[in-house]
Design an enzyme around this catalytic site. Structure first.
Site, PDB file in Angstrom:
ATOM      1  N   LYS A  48      -1.159 -14.418  -4.495  1.00  0.00           N
ATOM      2  CA  LYS A  48      -0.584 -14.161  -3.171  1.00  0.00           C
ATOM      3  C   LYS A  48      -1.508 -14.709  -2.076  1.00  0.00           C
ATOM      4  CE  LYS A  48      -2.648  -9.532  -3.053  1.00  0.00           C
ATOM      5  NZ  LYS A  48      -2.374  -8.118  -3.368  1.00  0.00           N
ATOM      6  N   ARG A 146       2.433   3.613  -1.268  1.00  0.00           N
ATOM      7  CA  ARG A 146       2.713   2.340  -0.597  1.00  0.00           C
ATOM      8  C   ARG A 146       4.028   1.845  -1.189  1.00  0.00           C
ATOM      9  NH1 ARG A 146      -1.637  -2.614  -0.714  1.00  0.00           N
ATOM     10  NH2 ARG A 146      -0.578  -3.018  -2.685  1.00  0.00           N
ATOM     11  N   HIS A 178       0.061   0.654  -9.042  1.00  0.00           N
ATOM     12  CA  HIS A 178      -1.142   0.119  -8.387  1.00  0.00           C
ATOM     13  C   HIS A 178      -2.025   1.291  -7.954  1.00  0.00           C
ATOM     14  CE1 HIS A 178      -3.382  -3.082  -6.506  1.00  0.00           C
ATOM     15  NE2 HIS A 178      -3.065  -2.780  -5.273  1.00  0.00           N
ATOM     16  N   ARG A 234      -3.861  -7.338 -13.993  1.00  0.00           N
ATOM     17  CA  ARG A 234      -3.250  -8.007 -12.840  1.00  0.00           C
ATOM     18  C   ARG A 234      -4.294  -8.274 -11.751  1.00  0.00           C
ATOM     19  NH1 ARG A 234       0.064  -3.953 -11.839  1.00  0.00           N
ATOM     20  NH2 ARG A 234      -0.901  -3.487  -9.854  1.00  0.00           N
ATOM     21  N   TYR A 280     -20.453 -18.322  24.934  1.00  0.00           N
ATOM     22  CA  TYR A 280     -19.770 -17.435  25.891  1.00  0.00           C
ATOM     23  C   TYR A 280     -20.482 -16.087  26.010  1.00  0.00           C
ATOM     24  CZ  TYR A 280     -15.499 -20.350  25.773  1.00  0.00           C
ATOM     25  OH  TYR A 280     -14.585 -21.348  25.873  1.00  0.00           O
ATOM     26  N   CYS A 327     -16.660 -18.915  19.051  1.00  0.00           N
ATOM     27  CA  CYS A 327     -15.574 -19.344  19.934  1.00  0.00           C
ATOM     28  C   CYS A 327     -14.350 -19.710  19.088  1.00  0.00           C
ATOM     29  CB  CYS A 327     -16.016 -20.529  20.779  1.00  0.00           C
ATOM     30  SG  CYS A 327     -17.631 -20.294  21.558  1.00  0.00           S
ATOM     31  N   MET A 328     -13.310 -20.218  19.727  1.00  0.00           N
ATOM     32  CA  MET A 328     -12.098 -20.527  18.970  1.00  0.00           C
ATOM     33  C   MET A 328     -12.337 -21.618  17.918  1.00  0.00           C
ATOM     34  SD  MET A 328      -8.308 -21.747  20.214  1.00  0.00           S
ATOM     35  CE  MET A 328      -8.082 -20.355  21.316  1.00  0.00           C
ATOM     36  N   ASP A 329     -13.131 -22.646  18.296  1.00  0.00           N
ATOM     37  CA  ASP A 329     -13.288 -23.804  17.417  1.00  0.00           C
ATOM     38  C   ASP A 329     -14.733 -24.085  17.049  1.00  0.00           C
ATOM     39  OD1 ASP A 329     -10.429 -24.724  17.898  1.00  0.00           O
ATOM     40  OD2 ASP A 329     -11.255 -24.673  19.925  1.00  0.00           O
TER      41      ASP A 329
END
Ligand SMILES: *Cc1c(COP(=O)(O)O)cnc(C)c1O
Length: 391
Positions: A48, A146, A178, A234, A280, A327-329
């Site tokens: 998954k 769940r 599970h 599993r 930043y 930062c973002m990048d």
């Protein structure tokens, strides 16, 4: 969350800022090792979330090469992607809303988990339309609260399935559940859930439904709880060489090795004076005249923003910590006053602990999360480089 869209190659793409190397042999060997640790059980490798960020199709094939006889994907759509990629191994899927394309799942020979009467009725209707028998696994909620049928819901589910199996619309292949606290193998809930599982399977048998397989154990239970192995184990995380129980052991203590390495190239290296605020918010300040390096990875790539001034990396054998905000990048490293390298130098973000590299677990520990979250967040925008898997 990764996407399977990242380009895949055998060597780092020329000029790439950063890339993710996936060692397919590690995945195969890890599955082989999990099989050895669960003698008498088959291995259902969980793929998954784009194989926990490792890439769906190649990871699935590597797991099968290592002996996995089953695959599992949470979302029905992921399981369909597996089939679209040409992977034909029996595969289980369990997350879908009402109205999901059960017909496509049946056409793709996928096994569908069922936790409620509405689901088995919809699956049976799709099977009838096709003149086929849908393969289903009944999920009992043994205490996780769940997915799965809980309490009286289990009895009601069995009652709904009985006539549909008699009619030939569905065939119950498996019964499964599970754990809530598999990483604490001595916890009383683990014992209680196993007991409830055995009891629920017996109730099914008494109703004249005889599944071929029972499966309960995730990675932690596969590694620490032989009583939970049943017919099929599993595991997900351990397939990728990460420890589901870091307090009990590192991957190598369980005969596993990390399959993912994330590498970047410094995009800029420059001198910075003492007392310079970095990135930043200036949450980090240099303490001496130094050299700083710019790593072209940020939170958009899956580097947690919370790892500002905490995340561990390695440059030329030297262990460093992110300097200031992510930062973002991009983020910055304080390489120290004597740094002799330059732009283009490789930075290992995470890799194999036994080789002295920072690990997904190190990142998780640094920011108080779990290694699962670190690897699954590595972004689909990073190219995947595949090594091994030479079969
Ligand atoms: C994710 C998942 C697994 C695999 O869990 P790991 O801890 O990664 O081994 C097994 N079963 C279910 C139902 C899951 O959601």
């Amino acid at each position: 969350m990764t996407t399977p869209s990242a380009p895949v190659s055998a060597v780092p793409p020329e000029g790439a800022s950063a890339w993710v190397t996936i060692d397919l042999d590690a995945i195969s060997d890890n599955v082989r090792e999990l099989g050895r640790r669960a003698p008498g059980a088959e291995v259902m490798a969980v793929v998954k979330a784009d194989a926990y960020g490792h890439g769906l199709a190649h990871s699935a094939r590597a797991a099968v090469a290592g002996g996995a006889t089953w695959l599992a994907a949470a979302q029905l759509t992921e399981a369909l992607q597996l089939r679209a990629a040409g992977v034909t191994t029996p595969a289980l899927t369990w997350l879908y809303p009402p109205g999901a394309d059960f017909g496509a799942a049946i056409d793709a020979d996928l096994d569908l988990s069922v936790a409620a009467p509405w689901a088995v009725e919809a699956i049976a209707a799709a099977a009838r339309e096709r003149g086929r028998t849908a393969r289903i696994h009944l999920k009992v909620d043994t205490g996780l609260a769940r997915n799965g049928a809980l309490g009286q819901g289990w009895t009601d589910l069995i009652a709904a399935v009985g006539p549909l199996q008699a009619e030939g619309a569905v065939e119950v292949i498996g019964v499964w559940s599970h754990f809530a606290l598999a990483d604490a193998p001595q916890h009383p809930t683990v014992l209680a859930q196993r007991e409830r599982f055995v009891e629920a399977a017996a109730e099914l048998e008494r109703a004249g439904i005889h599944p071929q397989i029972r499966h309960l154990a995730n990675s932690a239970a596969t590694l620490t709880n032989p009583d939970a192995h049943f017919d099929v184990v599993r595991p997900g995380l351990a397939v990728y060489g990460l420890s589901p129980v870091p307090d009990l052991g590192a991957p190598e203590d369980f005969g596993l090795r990390e399959a993912m390495r994330v590498t970047a190239r410094l995009a800029l290296v420059k001198a910075a004076p003492a007392g310079q605020g970095v990135s930043y918010g200036h949450t980090y300040t240099t303490t001496q005249d130094t050299i700083v390096g710019l790593v072209p990875l940020g939170y958009a790539d899956g580097i947690p923003r919370h790892a500002g001034s905490l995340g561990p990396v390695q440059v030329g054998g030297q262990r460093l910590t992110v300097a200031g905000r992510v930062c973002m990048d991009q983020f910055v490293l304080d390489l120290g006053p004597t740094y002799a390298g330059g732009a283009g130098d490789e930075v290992v973000i995470l890799g194999r602990g036994a080789d002295g590299e920072p690990t997904a677990q190190d990142w998780a520990s640094a920011i108080d999360t779990i290694n699962y979250e670190i690897v699954t967040r590595i972004s689909g925008r990073l190219p995947r480089v595949l090594v091994g898997g030479g079969d």
